[in-house]
Design a protein around this motif. Structure first.
Motif, PDB file in Angstrom:
ATOM      1  N   TRP A  38      13.087   3.816 -15.675  1.00  0.00           N
ATOM      2  CA  TRP A  38      14.018   3.483 -16.731  1.00  0.00           C
ATOM      3  C   TRP A  38      13.312   2.998 -17.990  1.00  0.00           C
ATOM      4  CZ3 TRP A  38      18.051   5.472 -18.281  1.00  0.00           C
ATOM      5  CH2 TRP A  38      19.020   4.838 -19.071  1.00  0.00           C
ATOM      6  N   GLY A  39      12.352   2.092 -17.859  1.00  0.00           N
ATOM      7  CA  GLY A  39      11.577   1.659 -19.017  1.00  0.00           C
ATOM      8  C   GLY A  39      10.212   2.334 -19.028  1.00  0.00           C
ATOM      9  N   PHE A  40       9.378   1.944 -19.984  1.00  0.00           N
ATOM     10  CA  PHE A  40       8.028   2.493 -20.080  1.00  0.00           C
ATOM     11  C   PHE A  40       7.137   1.442 -20.719  1.00  0.00           C
ATOM     12  CE2 PHE A  40       4.547   4.991 -21.729  1.00  0.00           C
ATOM     13  CZ  PHE A  40       4.357   5.966 -20.756  1.00  0.00           C
ATOM     14  N   VAL A  41       6.227   0.893 -19.905  1.00  0.00           N
ATOM     15  CA  VAL A  41       5.326  -0.163 -20.365  1.00  0.00           C
ATOM     16  C   VAL A  41       3.903   0.247 -20.017  1.00  0.00           C
ATOM     17  CG1 VAL A  41       4.764  -2.623 -20.242  1.00  0.00           C
ATOM     18  CG2 VAL A  41       7.133  -1.875 -19.937  1.00  0.00           C
ATOM     19  N   GLU A  42       3.067   0.316 -21.006  1.00  0.00           N
ATOM     20  CA  GLU A  42       1.725   0.884 -20.830  1.00  0.00           C
ATOM     21  C   GLU A  42       0.833   0.117 -19.865  1.00  0.00           C
ATOM     22  OE1 GLU A  42       0.446   3.601 -21.739  1.00  0.00           O
ATOM     23  OE2 GLU A  42       1.728   4.397 -23.310  1.00  0.00           O
ATOM     24  N   ASP A  43       0.887  -1.201 -19.883  1.00  0.00           N
ATOM     25  CA  ASP A  43      -0.133  -1.979 -19.169  1.00  0.00           C
ATOM     26  C   ASP A  43       0.285  -2.396 -17.764  1.00  0.00           C
ATOM     27  OD1 ASP A  43       1.820  -3.712 -19.932  1.00  0.00           O
ATOM     28  OD2 ASP A  43       0.483  -5.240 -20.763  1.00  0.00           O
ATOM     29  N   ARG A  44       1.314  -1.778 -17.194  1.00  0.00           N
ATOM     30  CA  ARG A  44       1.747  -2.129 -15.845  1.00  0.00           C
ATOM     31  C   ARG A  44       0.845  -1.454 -14.800  1.00  0.00           C
ATOM     32  NH1 ARG A  44       3.831  -6.074 -14.420  1.00  0.00           N
ATOM     33  NH2 ARG A  44       5.219  -5.187 -12.859  1.00  0.00           N
ATOM     34  N   PRO A  45       0.658  -2.088 -13.621  1.00  0.00           N
ATOM     35  CA  PRO A  45      -0.205  -1.501 -12.592  1.00  0.00           C
ATOM     36  C   PRO A  45       0.507  -0.472 -11.728  1.00  0.00           C
ATOM     37  CG  PRO A  45       0.568  -3.644 -11.857  1.00  0.00           C
ATOM     38  CD  PRO A  45       1.100  -3.461 -13.254  1.00  0.00           C
ATOM     39  N   PHE A  46       1.796  -0.237 -11.970  1.00  0.00           N
ATOM     40  CA  PHE A  46       2.576   0.664 -11.129  1.00  0.00           C
ATOM     41  C   PHE A  46       2.938   1.926 -11.900  1.00  0.00           C
ATOM     42  CE2 PHE A  46       3.775  -3.793 -10.051  1.00  0.00           C
ATOM     43  CZ  PHE A  46       3.040  -3.882  -8.874  1.00  0.00           C
ATOM     44  N   HIS A  47       3.411   2.930 -11.183  1.00  0.00           N
ATOM     45  CA  HIS A  47       3.837   4.171 -11.817  1.00  0.00           C
ATOM     46  C   HIS A  47       5.009   3.894 -12.747  1.00  0.00           C
ATOM     47  CE1 HIS A  47       1.195   6.029  -8.920  1.00  0.00           C
ATOM     48  NE2 HIS A  47       1.930   5.585  -7.914  1.00  0.00           N
ATOM     49  N   GLN A  48       5.023   4.556 -13.895  1.00  0.00           N
ATOM     50  CA  GLN A  48       6.063   4.341 -14.899  1.00  0.00           C
ATOM     51  C   GLN A  48       6.776   5.658 -15.190  1.00  0.00           C
ATOM     52  OE1 GLN A  48       6.622   1.320 -17.136  1.00  0.00           O
ATOM     53  NE2 GLN A  48       5.802   0.437 -15.258  1.00  0.00           N
ATOM     54  N   ALA A  87      -2.264   9.161  -1.904  1.00  0.00           N
ATOM     55  CA  ALA A  87      -3.034   8.409  -2.897  1.00  0.00           C
ATOM     56  C   ALA A  87      -3.142   6.948  -2.500  1.00  0.00           C
ATOM     57  CB  ALA A  87      -2.361   8.531  -4.269  1.00  0.00           C
ATOM     58  N   SER A  88      -4.276   6.362  -2.758  1.00  0.00           N
ATOM     59  CA  SER A  88      -4.474   4.945  -2.444  1.00  0.00           C
ATOM     60  C   SER A  88      -3.842   4.090  -3.540  1.00  0.00           C
ATOM     61  CB  SER A  88      -5.971   4.627  -2.361  1.00  0.00           C
ATOM     62  OG  SER A  88      -6.567   4.688  -3.645  1.00  0.00           O
ATOM     63  N   PRO A  89      -3.510   2.826  -3.222  1.00  0.00           N
ATOM     64  CA  PRO A  89      -2.928   1.941  -4.236  1.00  0.00           C
ATOM     65  C   PRO A  89      -3.836   1.748  -5.444  1.00  0.00           C
ATOM     66  CG  PRO A  89      -2.681   0.998  -2.033  1.00  0.00           C
ATOM     67  CD  PRO A  89      -3.612   2.171  -1.906  1.00  0.00           C
ATOM     68  N   GLU A  90      -5.138   1.982  -5.264  1.00  0.00           N
ATOM     69  CA  GLU A  90      -6.072   1.791  -6.367  1.00  0.00           C
ATOM     70  C   GLU A  90      -6.078   2.977  -7.329  1.00  0.00           C
ATOM     71  OE1 GLU A  90      -6.935   1.296  -3.121  1.00  0.00           O
ATOM     72  OE2 GLU A  90      -6.754  -0.887  -3.242  1.00  0.00           O
ATOM     73  N   SER A  91      -5.399   4.073  -6.986  1.00  0.00           N
ATOM     74  CA  SER A  91      -5.362   5.238  -7.866  1.00  0.00           C
ATOM     75  C   SER A  91      -4.703   4.875  -9.187  1.00  0.00           C
ATOM     76  CB  SER A  91      -4.599   6.384  -7.201  1.00  0.00           C
ATOM     77  OG  SER A  91      -5.199   6.743  -5.973  1.00  0.00           O
ATOM     78  N   ALA A  92      -5.122   5.556 -10.247  1.00  0.00           N
ATOM     79  CA  ALA A  92      -4.541   5.291 -11.560  1.00  0.00           C
ATOM     80  C   ALA A  92      -3.048   5.597 -11.538  1.00  0.00           C
ATOM     81  CB  ALA A  92      -5.235   6.150 -12.607  1.00  0.00           C
ATOM     82  N   ASP A 120       0.828  -1.202   0.000  1.00  0.00           N
ATOM     83  CA  ASP A 120       0.000   0.000   0.000  1.00  0.00           C
ATOM     84  C   ASP A 120       0.866   1.256   0.000  1.00  0.00           C
ATOM     85  OD1 ASP A 120       1.029  -0.207   2.515  1.00  0.00           O
ATOM     86  OD2 ASP A 120      -0.849   0.232   3.573  1.00  0.00           O
ATOM     87  N   ILE A 121       2.016   1.162  -0.656  1.00  0.00           N
ATOM     88  CA  ILE A 121       2.925   2.289  -0.793  1.00  0.00           C
ATOM     89  C   ILE A 121       3.172   2.530  -2.283  1.00  0.00           C
ATOM     90  CG2 ILE A 121       4.072   1.895   1.428  1.00  0.00           C
ATOM     91  CD1 ILE A 121       6.361   0.545  -0.137  1.00  0.00           C
TER      92      ILE A 121
END
Length: 354
Positions: A160-170, A328-333, A153-154
């Motif tokens: 370094w990379g950039f992947v569109e469909d990941r659930p984490f910040h890019q 921000a909550s982990p569910e945030s975009a 929950d952090i």
């Protein structure tokens, strides 16, 4: 007659003073001292100055463990680098450190050596210390690491990379596109035999992404991709061996251009070329990746891709701070920060007519 009770061994401390000692000397509460470290803006300037003088005089160091237990969170942001010795990741670290400096948060690093398993171990260890956020430099984690990250929950930032469909910040750039850009740079000059050389380090998956983008561009041009892997670990030696092998091949059989996965490999080729009787770029055009400091000083100067290393680290840390400030909550975009990777054209990539 009762036996005497064994005396409890005194607990060893990291320092000889406690937060209560500091509070007593300053004439304030322990809560105020804690606030001085965690939220200094909530302490008056006069009290901050008095505490600073006392802390410096007695050499007090706050317990990170105690602070983490009390707040449920530590005061560190943990980051896992793939190769902490490289100039590329050193610039990333500097960007992160400079951005976090004024926040009261400290950056704690681990070196994964391009290993997914070592990255998983580092994540597991870091999570046990209750960090405020995690910054990672790959996005193809082991299943166990992926499960740990999704349960947190952090803020988790994949830099370094950039992947569109990941659930984490890019924060970064798509490596496959840069590989395709280098391929097109040679194809547009009329080259039809273009090779991509990977390092021997098999888990350098970013280099693999660039090779994949190169292969797509070659296929789109109706050509057969030529991806090879170095046979030695040392990048300079790998480049030297590559140019020596090309020199021993008939001109009509050798590639017209070689894309090296990193600048060190390309530098090894350029530095060894005179010993092999190879005239660059006339006998073979070259390009690298990373824009290492040596690139512009080589003869010929090396064409390369220049990623925004420092800015990626800075933006990764800035994303962490923004998420923490917004709670921000982990569910945030997840945030998507696309940074440039510039093609720097120099003399090494001039393709001679076939």
């Amino acid at each position: 007659m009762n036996a005497p009770k064994p005396q409890r061994a005194s607990r060893r401390k990291a320092g000889s003073h406690t937060i209560h000692d500091v509070a007593a000397l300053a004439g304030v509460s322990s809560i105020t001292v804690s606030r001085y470290f965690n939220s200094p803006d909530k302490v008056s300037a006069a009290v901050r100055e008095r505490l600073r003088e006392i802390i410096e005089r007695i050499g007090y160091v706050p317990s990170q463990v105690a602070g983490g237990l009390a707040s449920g969170r530590g005061r560190v942001v943990c980051a896992v680098m793939q190769n902490i010795a490289s100039a590329t990741f050193a610039d990333l670290v500097k960007g992160m450190t400079d951005e976090l400096q004024a926040s009261g948060l400290q950056l704690l690093l681990a070196n994964a050596q391009y290993s997914r398993d070592l990255e998983e171990n580092a994540i597991r260890t870091f999570v046990g210390w209750h960090p405020r956020a995690l910054i990672l430099t790959r996005d193809d984690h082991t299943p166990a690491a992926e499960a740990m990250l999704r349960a947190l929950d952090i803020p988790v930032v994949e830099a370094w990379g950039f992947v569109e469909d990941r659930p984490f910040h890019q924060v970064g750039f798509p490596h496959a596109q840069t590989g395709a850009e280098l391929a097109r740079h040679f194809l547009e000059q009329g080259a039809r035999r273009v090779r991509f050389l990977l390092p021997r380090v098999g888990e350098d998956f970013r280099a693999g992404q660039r090779a994949h983008g190169y292969a797509i561009a070659m296929t789109a041009a109706g050509l057969v991709p030529d991806v090879q892997t170095a046979d030695v670990d040392d990048d300079f030696e790998a480049g030297a061996r590559t140019i020596a092998a090309l020199a021993a091949s008939p001109r009509e059989a050798r590639p017209q251009a070689v894309i090296f996965a990193n600048d060190n490999m390309a530098a090894g080729a350029i530095l060894h070329a005179p010993d092999c009787g190879m005239r660059l770029p006339d006998d073979c055009a070259l390009a690298g990746f990373g824009d290492a400091p040596i690139s512009v000083h080589l003869k010929p100067a090396l064409t390369t891709l220049r990623p925004a290393r420092y800015e990626i680290g800075q933006m990764a840390a800035r994303t962490v701070l923004r998420m923490l400030a917004a709670q921000a909550s982990p569910e945030s975009a997840p945030c998507r920060e696309l940074l440039p990777c510039e093609l720097v054209v120099r003399d090494s990539s001039r393709v001679s007519p076939a």
